[in-house]
Design a protein around this motif. Structure first.
Motif, short mmCIF file in Angstrom:
data_model
loop_
_atom_site.label_atom_id
_atom_site.label_comp_id
_atom_site.label_asym_id
_atom_site.label_seq_id
_atom_site.Cartn_x
_atom_site.Cartn_y
_atom_site.Cartn_z
N MET A 73 0.83 -1.21 0.00
CA MET A 73 0.00 0.00 0.00
C MET A 73 0.86 1.26 0.00
N ARG A 74 1.99 1.22 0.73
CA ARG A 74 2.85 2.39 0.78
C ARG A 74 3.36 2.72 -0.62
N ARG A 75 3.69 1.66 -1.37
CA ARG A 75 4.23 1.88 -2.71
C ARG A 75 3.19 2.54 -3.60
N PHE A 76 1.92 2.12 -3.37
CA PHE A 76 0.84 2.73 -4.14
C PHE A 76 0.81 4.24 -3.91
N TRP A 77 0.94 4.65 -2.63
CA TRP A 77 0.90 6.09 -2.32
C TRP A 77 2.09 6.83 -2.94
N VAL A 78 3.23 6.15 -2.96
CA VAL A 78 4.41 6.78 -3.57
C VAL A 78 4.14 7.11 -5.03
N ILE A 79 3.55 6.13 -5.72
CA ILE A 79 3.25 6.34 -7.14
C ILE A 79 2.18 7.42 -7.30
N LEU A 80 1.13 7.33 -6.47
CA LEU A 80 0.04 8.30 -6.56
C LEU A 80 0.59 9.71 -6.37
N LYS A 81 1.47 9.87 -5.38
CA LYS A 81 2.05 11.19 -5.09
C LYS A 81 2.85 11.68 -6.29
N LYS A 82 3.61 10.79 -6.87
CA LYS A 82 4.43 11.16 -8.03
C LYS A 82 3.54 11.63 -9.18
N GLU A 83 2.47 10.85 -9.44
CA GLU A 83 1.59 11.20 -10.56
C GLU A 83 0.93 12.55 -10.35
N LEU A 84 0.45 12.76 -9.11
CA LEU A 84 -0.23 14.03 -8.82
C LEU A 84 0.72 15.20 -8.99
N LYS A 85 1.95 15.02 -8.51
CA LYS A 85 2.95 16.09 -8.64
C LYS A 85 3.18 16.41 -10.10
N GLU A 86 3.20 15.38 -10.92
CA GLU A 86 3.46 15.62 -12.34
C GLU A 86 2.28 16.32 -13.01
N MET A 87 1.09 15.97 -12.57
CA MET A 87 -0.09 16.51 -13.26
C MET A 87 -0.48 17.89 -12.76
N LEU A 88 -0.26 18.14 -11.47
CA LEU A 88 -0.69 19.42 -10.92
C LEU A 88 0.39 20.48 -11.10
N THR A 89 0.59 20.90 -12.32
CA THR A 89 1.52 22.00 -12.55
C THR A 89 0.70 23.22 -12.93
N TRP A 90 1.34 24.37 -12.88
CA TRP A 90 0.61 25.58 -13.26
C TRP A 90 0.14 25.50 -14.70
N VAL A 91 0.91 24.81 -15.51
CA VAL A 91 0.54 24.71 -16.92
C VAL A 91 -0.81 24.03 -17.08
N THR A 92 -1.08 23.03 -16.22
CA THR A 92 -2.38 22.37 -16.34
C THR A 92 -3.45 23.12 -15.57
N LEU A 93 -3.03 23.77 -14.48
CA LEU A 93 -4.05 24.40 -13.63
C LEU A 93 -4.56 25.71 -14.18
N ILE A 94 -3.68 26.49 -14.79
CA ILE A 94 -4.12 27.81 -15.24
C ILE A 94 -5.26 27.72 -16.26
N PRO A 95 -5.16 26.84 -17.26
CA PRO A 95 -6.31 26.71 -18.16
C PRO A 95 -7.59 26.32 -17.41
N ILE A 96 -7.45 25.44 -16.42
CA ILE A 96 -8.65 25.01 -15.69
C ILE A 96 -9.26 26.19 -14.94
N ILE A 97 -8.39 26.98 -14.29
CA ILE A 97 -8.88 28.15 -13.57
C ILE A 97 -9.54 29.12 -14.53
N LEU A 98 -8.87 29.34 -15.66
CA LEU A 98 -9.41 30.26 -16.66
C LEU A 98 -10.78 29.82 -17.14
N ILE A 99 -10.87 28.52 -17.42
CA ILE A 99 -12.14 28.00 -17.93
C ILE A 99 -13.24 28.23 -16.90
N THR A 100 -12.92 27.94 -15.64
CA THR A 100 -13.93 28.11 -14.59
C THR A 100 -14.39 29.56 -14.53
N VAL A 101 -13.42 30.48 -14.51
CA VAL A 101 -13.77 31.89 -14.39
C VAL A 101 -14.59 32.35 -15.60
N VAL A 102 -14.07 32.04 -16.79
CA VAL A 102 -14.70 32.56 -17.99
C VAL A 102 -16.11 31.99 -18.17
#
Ligand SMILES: Nc1ncnc2c1ncn2[C@@H]1O[C@H](COP(=O)(O)OP(=O)(O)OP(=O)(O)O)[C@@H](O)[C@H]1O
Ligand SMILES: [Mg+2]
Lengths: 241, 445
Positions: free
Chosen positions: B1-30
């Motif tokens: 289970m610990r290894r699962f969390w390690v991978i999950l954390k890595k994936e989230l870190k990779e996906m949650l960058t400003w490059v992915t978040l800014i469009p999402i924020i923009l879309i929500t606002v607009v």
């Protein structure tokens, strides 16, 4: 002898980071000149500037009398550049790739066919040239790309790490190809961390570290100057100073 | 289970960058804003609409019916004499939405249990979805009037009453008015046919622009990822030729797919809206009379506008593609462009630009992709200045973006430019776009 390449006080910055702090050297036509240095020394940066795809921050780079910035289009006609880890279009066959690249350089169909024929001979890939590049091994791709780089009879070939990632046999093959083609008067600027390769291949060597050239000379001359048995030891000695 | 969390954390870190978040924020606002705008537009539509009643009958019944109209949320102005044409023109000028004409002898006819005809003029100003509501309102008004008359009959309890006349004493002879011209025809049917013509354009255009932009950005990013770009840049191919060839290839593929979509969509929309086969010849004639068909000049202007829109999208996509380091980042990079295409499409579908606030109107005009959407409507409304103005604006924007794209390709930015993939938590500051804009036009010696 005519100078194939003259680099004078070349500086290059990426943003605030200065990768080259004033580099100077010359390559004569027909000469094989190697840049050796550790990772991050600035070898690729120099080769890219010579190949007109990066622009120097300051300094002069002249290829056969033509400035790489002011006369970039004319420089591109007479050089060829093989980037490190370069790829080819995977959906093309080896032959298709050679035809495509030859057409970019050749003025007419006859010349194009001559280039393709020459490259096909140098690759030594035989019938595999008819297969998709996607199915090639690393060494096969590298051979294809190297043949591409020399097929146009460039007056200056710029080759970044000609044999990185290749096994001994393939590496020797590639080195011999380079040696053979320079006998026709082509000048070569290459980079490597493989000192053995450099000793075998190069007429002259520049030792570069941290964006500065520390010494230039023939492999024999450098070994004699520092009293070392091989280039590797010379390199360690020079960099330590 | 610990290894699962390690991978999950890595994936989230990779996906949650400003490059992915800014469009999402923009879309929500607009889109949040968009929702509010459409809401307020709908409120505006549900406010009483001005209509005129031309009462030639001048009797108690006609007055009672006029009163009923006020009951179904219409703001009624009554005229008792004057030419119908004159009055219609006047109502058009005063931004009314419909005219109802009650003929002389109406009350007498009702009394004699004879079916009566009134005339309705539906005034059309926009062919957006909301533009249809006024004709729906008129239908509701007519129903209310019929109900009233039917009630009167039943109250009077006359024997031998014809049920048909109780249900439907009043029928409408409907006219549609566009600009100054009126023609007899069913408004819903006419709107349907016009929408079929004009709605295909934005849908197809949206698909095509997004596709073309994705293709060219992917082709640049792909050359970077497969490490073929450096080789290409060192060959004698001119940088201009390189960019233009890539743009043309995407443009050609986009146009081919546009044509294919157009054929497909036309039959799909045709089946939805009754199609031209189902249109009565009366409506067909009315559409001709009202000038609601694209003639050669109309098609030419529309084609130019669409073409200019695609070119602007391609130029922007080249710039976005230059930022991409690999194919997977293309999707994210292209999002702002996709939003710019979808936004005017959604807004113009629901909002009548003629009656909306000037801020929203100019905001829409500022988006280059709004102009092809609006072009057909403006051509129908004979507003050629707006169409040509839109094309000129798009051309100017294309010039600006193409210049920037050419600059990126002719310098080493095409290789060194990257998006800041800083993780969330680190500052999104020193946005490369700002740096790029600053440095782009700095003189190189
Ligand atoms: N696009 C870039 N943006 C920022 N810094 C860069 C960029 N390209 C190279 N550098 C930096 O410039 C320096 C020299 O890099 P370069 O690639 O020329 O080294 P190299 O000698 O070829 O190394 P290697 O042997 O690992 O290939 C390094 O510190 C590197 O981080
Ligand atoms: Mg390197």
């Amino acid at each position: 002898m005519e100078q194939a390449l003259v680099v004078e006080n070349l500086k290059k910055s990426y943003g605030k980071f200065e990768a080259l702090h004033g580099v100077s050297f010359e390559v004569a036509s027909g000469e094989i000149f190697a840049l050796i240095g550790p990772n991050g020394a600035g070898k690729t940066t120099i080769l890219r500037i010579v190949s007109t795809i990066l622009q120097p921050t300051s300094g002069n780079v002249v290829v056969y009398g033509m400035d790489v910035q002011k006369e970039a289009p004319r420089v591109r006609e007479i050089i060829s550049y093989l980037p490190e880890e370069a790829g080819a279009y995977k959906h093309l066959t080896g032959l298709g790739y050679l035809r495509f690249m030859a057409e970019l350089f050749a003025a007419d169909t006859a010349t194009q066919q001559e280039y393709v024929r020459r490259a096909s001979d140098i690759t030594g890939l035989g019938d595999r040239l008819r297969d998709k590049i996607g199915t090639y091994s690393k060494g096969m791709t590298r051979k294809l790309l190297l043949s591409r780089a020399v097929m146009t009879h460039p007056k200056l070939a710029v080759i970044d790490e000609p044999t990185s990632g290749l096994d001994v046999v393939a590496a020797i093959d590639i080195r011999q190809s380079i040696r053979r083609t320079t006998s026709e008067g082509m000048a070569v600027l290459l980079s490597s961390h493989n000192m053995l390769e450099i000793e075998y291949l190069s007429d002259r060597v520049a030792i570069i570290d941290n964006g500065t050239i520390h010494d230039v000379g023939t492999p024999q001359g450098l070994k004699a100057k520092y009293g070392k048995a091989n280039l590797e030891e010379v390199f360690v000695e020079v960099v330590r100073q | 289970m610990r290894r699962f969390w390690v991978i999950l954390k890595k994936e989230l870190k990779e996906m949650l960058t400003w490059v992915t978040l800014i469009p999402i924020i923009l879309i929500t606002v607009v889109y949040g804003l968009l929702g509010r705008v459409i809401n307020s537009e709908q409120k505006k539509q549900s406010a009483p609409q001005p209509v005129a009643v031309v009462d030639y009958d001048k009797t108690a019944t006609s007055k009672a019916l006029t009163g009923i109209l006020s009951g179904v949320n219409l703001k009624v102005t009554t005229y008792t004499d004057g030419e119908v044409d004159e009055i219609v023109r006047k109502v058009v000028a005063e931004k009314g939405s419909a005219v109802l004409v009650i003929p002389q002898g109406f009350e007498a006819g009702i009394g004699a249990q004879k079916p009566q005809k009134v005339q309705t003029y539906t005034i059309m100003r926009s062919f957006s979805l909301l533009g249809m509501t006024s004709s729906i309102k008129l239908d509701a008004a007519l129903n209310a009037m019929n109900q009233y008359v039917g009630d009167q009959y039943i109250k009077a309890g006359a024997p031998g009453l014809d049920p048909a006349i109780v249900r439907n004493a009043i029928t409408a002879q409907s006219f549609v008015t566009v600009g100054g011209r009126s023609a007899e025809g069913n408004p819903q049917e006419i709107v349907g046919v016009v929408m079929q013509q004009t709605m295909i354009i934005p849908i197809v255009l949206t698909l095509v622009i997004i596709m073309a932009a994705q293709m060219i950005a992917a082709s640049i990013a792909g050359e970077k990822e497969n490490k073929t770009l450096e080789t290409l840049l060192s060959t004698p191919v001119g940088r201009g030729s390189l960019v233009t060839a890539k743009m043309m290839a995407s443009g050609i593929v986009a146009l081919i797919s546009a044509a294919a979509y157009m054929v497909g969509m036309k039959s799909y929309m045709g089946s939805l809206l009754g199609g031209s086969g189902g249109t009565s010849s009366a409506s067909g004639q009315a559409i001709q009379q009202l000038g609601l068909v694209l003639d050669l000049r109309g098609y030419l202007l529309l084609g130019l506008s669409v073409f200019a829109g695609i070119m602007v999208a391609l130029a922007i996509a080249v710039i976005l593609g230059a930022f991409a380091e690999n194919l997977s980042s293309v999707q994210v990079l292209i999002t702002p462009l996709m939003m710019m295409v979808l936004l005017p499409y959604l807004i113009t579908m629901f909002v009548d630009l003629n009656s909306t606030s000037p801020i929203l109107k100019w905001f829409i005009y500022a988006i280059p992709f709004a102009h092809p959407f609006l072009a057909a409507q403006y051509i129908f409304a004979r507003n050629f200045t707006a169409v040509i103005g839109g094309i000129v604006y798009q051309g100017a924007l294309f010039f600006v973006f193409a210049t920037i794209a050419a600059r990126i390709f002719s310098t080493d930015r095409i290789l060194t430019m990257k998006l800041n993939t800083a993780r969330v938590g680190s500052s999104p500051g020193n946005w490369p776009i700002l740096r790029l804009i600053g440095s782009l036009f700095k003189r190189h010696k």
